[in-house]
Write a protein that holds these residues in place. Structure first.
Motif, PDB file in Angstrom:
ATOM      1  N   ARG A 162      16.404 -33.081 -13.477  1.00 26.25           N
ATOM      2  CA  ARG A 162      15.368 -32.657 -14.512  1.00 26.25           C
ATOM      3  C   ARG A 162      15.732 -33.852 -15.898  1.00 26.25           C
ATOM      4  O   ARG A 162      14.566 -34.169 -16.312  1.00 26.25           O
ATOM      5  CB  ARG A 162      15.906 -31.301 -15.391  1.00 26.25           C
ATOM      6  CG  ARG A 162      15.297 -30.239 -14.489  1.00 26.25           C
ATOM      7  CD  ARG A 162      15.600 -28.824 -15.229  1.00 26.25           C
ATOM      8  NE  ARG A 162      14.778 -28.731 -16.240  1.00 26.25           N
ATOM      9  CZ  ARG A 162      14.717 -27.768 -16.936  1.00 26.25           C
ATOM     10  NH1 ARG A 162      15.144 -26.555 -16.775  1.00 26.25           N
ATOM     11  NH2 ARG A 162      13.894 -27.776 -18.121  1.00 26.25           N
ATOM     12  N   VAL A 163      16.552 -34.146 -15.882  1.00 27.60           N
ATOM     13  CA  VAL A 163      16.994 -35.202 -17.217  1.00 27.60           C
ATOM     14  C   VAL A 163      17.146 -36.770 -16.499  1.00 27.60           C
ATOM     15  O   VAL A 163      17.252 -37.636 -17.380  1.00 27.60           O
ATOM     16  CB  VAL A 163      18.354 -34.775 -17.650  1.00 27.60           C
ATOM     17  CG1 VAL A 163      18.164 -33.511 -18.694  1.00 27.60           C
ATOM     18  CG2 VAL A 163      19.520 -34.784 -16.946  1.00 27.60           C
ATOM     19  N   ASP A 219      18.611 -35.753  -4.077  1.00 26.30           N
ATOM     20  CA  ASP A 219      19.092 -34.517  -5.141  1.00 26.30           C
ATOM     21  C   ASP A 219      18.930 -35.064  -6.811  1.00 26.30           C
ATOM     22  O   ASP A 219      18.531 -33.931  -7.336  1.00 26.30           O
ATOM     23  CB  ASP A 219      20.423 -34.076  -4.963  1.00 26.30           C
ATOM     24  CG  ASP A 219      20.722 -33.341  -3.722  1.00 26.30           C
ATOM     25  OD1 ASP A 219      19.663 -32.911  -3.023  1.00 26.30           O
ATOM     26  OD2 ASP A 219      21.806 -33.284  -3.180  1.00 26.30           O
ATOM     27  N   VAL A 220      18.938 -36.130  -7.023  1.00 20.62           N
ATOM     28  CA  VAL A 220      18.658 -36.450  -8.516  1.00 20.62           C
ATOM     29  C   VAL A 220      17.567 -37.132  -8.945  1.00 20.62           C
ATOM     30  O   VAL A 220      17.479 -37.047 -10.213  1.00 20.62           O
ATOM     31  CB  VAL A 220      20.069 -37.001  -9.156  1.00 20.62           C
ATOM     32  CG1 VAL A 220      21.462 -36.224  -8.950  1.00 20.62           C
ATOM     33  CG2 VAL A 220      20.553 -38.581  -8.245  1.00 20.62           C
ATOM     34  N   MET A 273      15.431 -35.698 -23.607  1.00 20.43           N
ATOM     35  CA  MET A 273      16.561 -34.996 -23.029  1.00 20.43           C
ATOM     36  C   MET A 273      15.848 -33.649 -22.607  1.00 20.43           C
ATOM     37  O   MET A 273      14.705 -33.500 -22.330  1.00 20.43           O
ATOM     38  CB  MET A 273      17.356 -34.705 -24.531  1.00 20.43           C
ATOM     39  CG  MET A 273      17.832 -35.911 -25.197  1.00 20.43           C
ATOM     40  SD  MET A 273      19.220 -36.654 -24.188  1.00 20.43           S
ATOM     41  CE  MET A 273      20.744 -35.647 -24.490  1.00 20.43           C
ATOM     42  N   ARG A 274      16.811 -32.834 -22.037  1.00 25.13           N
ATOM     43  CA  ARG A 274      16.420 -31.783 -21.481  1.00 25.13           C
ATOM     44  C   ARG A 274      15.290 -30.948 -22.408  1.00 25.13           C
ATOM     45  O   ARG A 274      15.599 -30.710 -23.539  1.00 25.13           O
ATOM     46  CB  ARG A 274      17.610 -30.771 -21.102  1.00 25.13           C
ATOM     47  CG  ARG A 274      17.271 -29.708 -20.089  1.00 25.13           C
ATOM     48  CD  ARG A 274      18.475 -28.650 -19.942  1.00 25.13           C
ATOM     49  NE  ARG A 274      18.041 -27.770 -18.764  1.00 25.13           N
ATOM     50  CZ  ARG A 274      17.490 -26.541 -18.983  1.00 25.13           C
ATOM     51  NH1 ARG A 274      16.753 -26.309 -20.317  1.00 25.13           N
ATOM     52  NH2 ARG A 274      17.307 -25.760 -18.032  1.00 25.13           N
ATOM     53  N   GLY A 275      14.384 -30.611 -21.756  1.00 25.52           N
ATOM     54  CA  GLY A 275      13.302 -29.649 -22.474  1.00 25.52           C
ATOM     55  C   GLY A 275      12.236 -30.240 -23.101  1.00 25.52           C
ATOM     56  O   GLY A 275      11.400 -29.963 -23.945  1.00 25.52           O
ATOM     57  N   GLY A 276      12.044 -31.711 -22.825  1.00 28.35           N
ATOM     58  CA  GLY A 276      10.972 -32.515 -23.229  1.00 28.35           C
ATOM     59  C   GLY A 276      11.285 -33.058 -24.597  1.00 28.35           C
ATOM     60  O   GLY A 276      10.320 -33.665 -25.436  1.00 28.35           O
ATOM     61  N   GLU A 524       8.489 -32.182 -17.055  1.00 30.36           N
ATOM     62  CA  GLU A 524       9.672 -32.357 -16.435  1.00 30.36           C
ATOM     63  C   GLU A 524       9.552 -31.343 -15.230  1.00 30.36           C
ATOM     64  O   GLU A 524      10.309 -31.799 -14.106  1.00 30.36           O
ATOM     65  CB  GLU A 524      10.629 -32.236 -17.439  1.00 30.36           C
ATOM     66  CG  GLU A 524      12.134 -31.829 -17.150  1.00 30.36           C
ATOM     67  CD  GLU A 524      12.816 -31.732 -18.278  1.00 30.36           C
ATOM     68  OE1 GLU A 524      13.463 -30.352 -18.143  1.00 30.36           O
ATOM     69  OE2 GLU A 524      13.051 -32.249 -19.377  1.00 30.36           O
ATOM     70  N   LEU A 525       9.496 -30.384 -15.529  1.00 29.74           N
ATOM     71  CA  LEU A 525       9.660 -29.330 -14.529  1.00 29.74           C
ATOM     72  C   LEU A 525       8.823 -29.367 -13.407  1.00 29.74           C
ATOM     73  O   LEU A 525       9.121 -29.256 -12.084  1.00 29.74           O
ATOM     74  CB  LEU A 525       9.503 -27.690 -15.156  1.00 29.74           C
ATOM     75  CG  LEU A 525      10.631 -27.249 -15.951  1.00 29.74           C
ATOM     76  CD1 LEU A 525       9.820 -26.007 -16.759  1.00 29.74           C
ATOM     77  CD2 LEU A 525      11.687 -26.788 -15.456  1.00 29.74           C
TER      78      LEU A 525
END
Length: 620
Positions: A162-163, A219-220, A273-276, A524-525
């Motif tokens: 995600r990040v 995976d990443v 960062m995570r969450g946009g 992102e998701l």
């Protein structure tokens, strides 16, 4: 920036340090940043690719010998060529595998920092994608040792995907035909075929190790692309690459490099960062410090801790800057006393709107709206104090004018000129003349009528000694008091409108930012979900049943979270938290226990409300 500067410098004993010059440059960048880092073996042309992305030369040093030219991580910030009001940050990393260093831990640190700081990671290699080239990417398998997602380590690979940045593999000096089984394939197909997992009983003993590297990449990195490029020129000409124009280069290479640059310019996303939650240059500089400190300490860089640390520093500074901007705007634009409260309100409204915008743009991850709420309370207090200063100054000016225009009447009162038959008529004429002079003067401010009413009320007491029957004068006094009450109500309603408008402005600007962050979070998701769905199909085809089961769980969790993001779009619960705080502020400042409105009329140490209530009794 006219030239690149060192962002992260090598130190003794495999340590790193963030350079202050680079941090100061990033501090000035308040725009969203798109960060592209290039990694790969030393002397493979990484710097040249970055110079083409910048569209400028000279730029990153290319070098003409076998020695590595770049040490540490160098940075070049340029206006983004296709995204207005964005900055393109290019990171040139020290070449991996330098025989003079022979330090794998150092290389691992460089690679890890490039991944953590970039939104697009370019891996540059030579000739072909083969087992040897993939083994050089063993650093990816070790990233999980150097990077923690959060304190709970929940579903690490999915969270890293995600990040993590998008991944672009550039194969330089590529001379093969892009064909497989006599059919043409794309460069992306070439990469994906190279990353296929092997499951064969007759496979060599090291198949597990080979699969591990391939699986780590899958995976990443949710987005993977590949570009192959011919040799740009012959050997002798290559030594002068900094001097050459496109006309001097292989035309195929020019076209291939242009395709690569176009893809990166159009598709590399803002560093988040995570969450946009998007980063500005200032945030990137602080993040670099956080990650370098973690790696130098020997601890894993925790993404969640980095976000929390960044949020605290960033939001406090954003709040301070917004408040300072408001103070300067009010100081520069308000000339006390203002003629009307509306004039002050309009200046306050414009300054507050810009202050909110400054905070919203600079803030980061203020989930509970803690700092924004503090900012609004501080702005309300500043406005309240300015309103008080405005009324105090108005009262001071008005009393000075009254002292001057009623001077002759006051002198007549002292020497008893009006204490004679028909003297009260002369007194009234003097009083009316003073009122006319008083009202003709400008610049008295918001308490023009209030101070006059107070003075006339006192004169009403004096008038009783001049004439026992002065109903006409009493009526004038009552009229002034009524006007005073109406004026008080008008300003009260104006202050209430200011507070409510302030609340609406905060919610409106926060909503815009949240919609952008929720949109980025959704993207992102979506990237990760599509990558997982594609990976599941591949695993099903190759009969990796145990991996498919785990993949199904990840996919379901991602779908659930995506639904939550959809529900959160718009204002969301975070905005409602702020709305609750601001509603409470409006209630407090407009209620009987509040002080803003009443303080506007605080004269001679007593509250205006009491002054209104205490009217002089009518004479018989």
């Amino acid at each position: 920036m006219t030239d690149p500067v060192c962002l992260i410098k090598n130190g003794p004993e495999r340590s790193f340090s963030v350079q202050q010059e680079a941090v100061e440059i990033l501090e000035q960048i308040r725009q969203p940043v798109v960060v592209v880092a290039v990694v790969g073996l030393y002397r493979t042309g990484k710097s040249y690719l970055l110079n083409r992305l910048a569209g400028k030369k000279p730029g990153f040093a290319l070098g003409r010998t076998i020695d590595s030219k770049t040490k540490g991580i160098w940075m070049w910030c340029v206006p983004h060529p296709s995204k207005p009001r964005h900055t393109l940050v290019l990171l040139d990393t020290e070449g991996l595998g330098d025989v003079k260093k022979g330090d794998e831990k150092h290389d691992m640190g460089i690679f890890c920092l490039a991944v953590l700081l970039s939104s697009t990671l370019v891996y540059n290699s030579m000739k072909t994608i083969d087992n040897n080239a993939l083994e050089k990417l063993e650093y990816v398998t070790k990233l999980t040792e150097l990077i923690k997602v959060n304190t709970k380590e929940y579903k690490k690979n999915t969270e890293l995907m995600r990040v993590f940045p998008s991944f672009v593999w550039t194969v330089r000096d590529f001379s093969l035909d892009l064909e497989s089984e006599d059919k043409p394939i794309t460069a992306d197909d070439y990469l994906e075929r190279a990353l296929e997992l092997k499951q064969d009983a007759d496979a060599p003993p090291d198949v597990e190790k080979r699969n591990k590297v391939r699986q780590s990449l899958r995976d990443v990195f949710a987005v993977r692309r590949c570009f192959v490029m011919d040799c740009p020129a012959n050997g002798e000409t290559m030594k002068r690459m900094e001097e050459l124009t496109d006309a001097d280069l292989n035309s195929t290479f020019v076209k291939q490099s242009q395709d690569f640059c176009s893809y990166v310019h159009e598709n590399a996303w803002v560093k988040t960062m995570r969450g946009g939650r998007g980063l500005t240059g200032r945030m990137l500089g602080r993040l670099a410090k956080t990650y370098v400190e973690a790696i130098c300490s020997g601890k894993a860089a925790c993404l969640e801790s980095a976000a929390i640390s960044l949020a605290k520093i960033q939001n406090e500074q954003a709040m301070a800057e917004a408040l300072e901007f408001y103070r300067k705007e009010m100081e520069n634009n308000v000339q006390l006393p203002t003629e009307t409260h509306k004039e002050l309100s309009e200046i306050h409204t414009a300054a507050e709107k810009q202050a909110i915008s400054i905070y919203i743009k600079a803030s980061f991850n203020d989930e509970e709206n803690e700092h924004q709420s503090k900012l609004m309370m501080s702005l309300n207090e500043e406005y309240k104090e300015l309103c008080k200063k405005n009324t105090d100054k108005s009262e001071e000016v008005c009393k000075s004018v009254i002292s001057r225009v009623f001077a002759s009447m006051e002198a007549g009162l002292k020497d008893g000129s009006y204490m004679r038959p028909e003297g009260y008529k002369e007194f009234y004429r003097a009083l009316d003349r003073g009122v006319q002079l008083y009202r003709s003067e400008k610049g008295k401010g918001v308490l023009t009528e209030e101070v006059l009413s107070e003075y006339l009320k006192n004169m009403g007491v004096v008038a009783q000694d001049i004439v026992t029957a002065n109903r006409e004068f009493e009526q004038k006094i009552e009229e002034q008091l009524q006007k005073r009450l109406e004026r008080y109500e008008y300003i009260k309603q104006q202050v209430i409108r200011d507070l409510k408008r302030s609340k609406d402005e905060n919610i409106s600007q926060l909503k815009i930012k949240m919609e952008l962050e929720n949109s980025r979070a959704d993207e992102e998701l979506q990237r990760v979900l599509m990558a997982k769905l594609k990976e599941r199909e591949i695993l099903l085809e190759r009969d990796f049943k145990d991996k498919v089961k785990q993949m199904e769980e990840d996919i379901n969790n991602l779908k659930l979270e995506k639904m939550r993001v959809e529900e959160r779009k718009g204002l969301g619960w975070v905005g409602k938290t702020l709305e609750t705080v601001l509603n409470a502020a409006v209630t407090y400042y407009t209620s009987g226990t509040g002080t803003v409105i009443r303080s506007l009329f605080d004269m001679n140490g007593s509250e205006w409300g009491n002054a209104i209530a205490t009217k002089r009794p009518k004479t018989n």
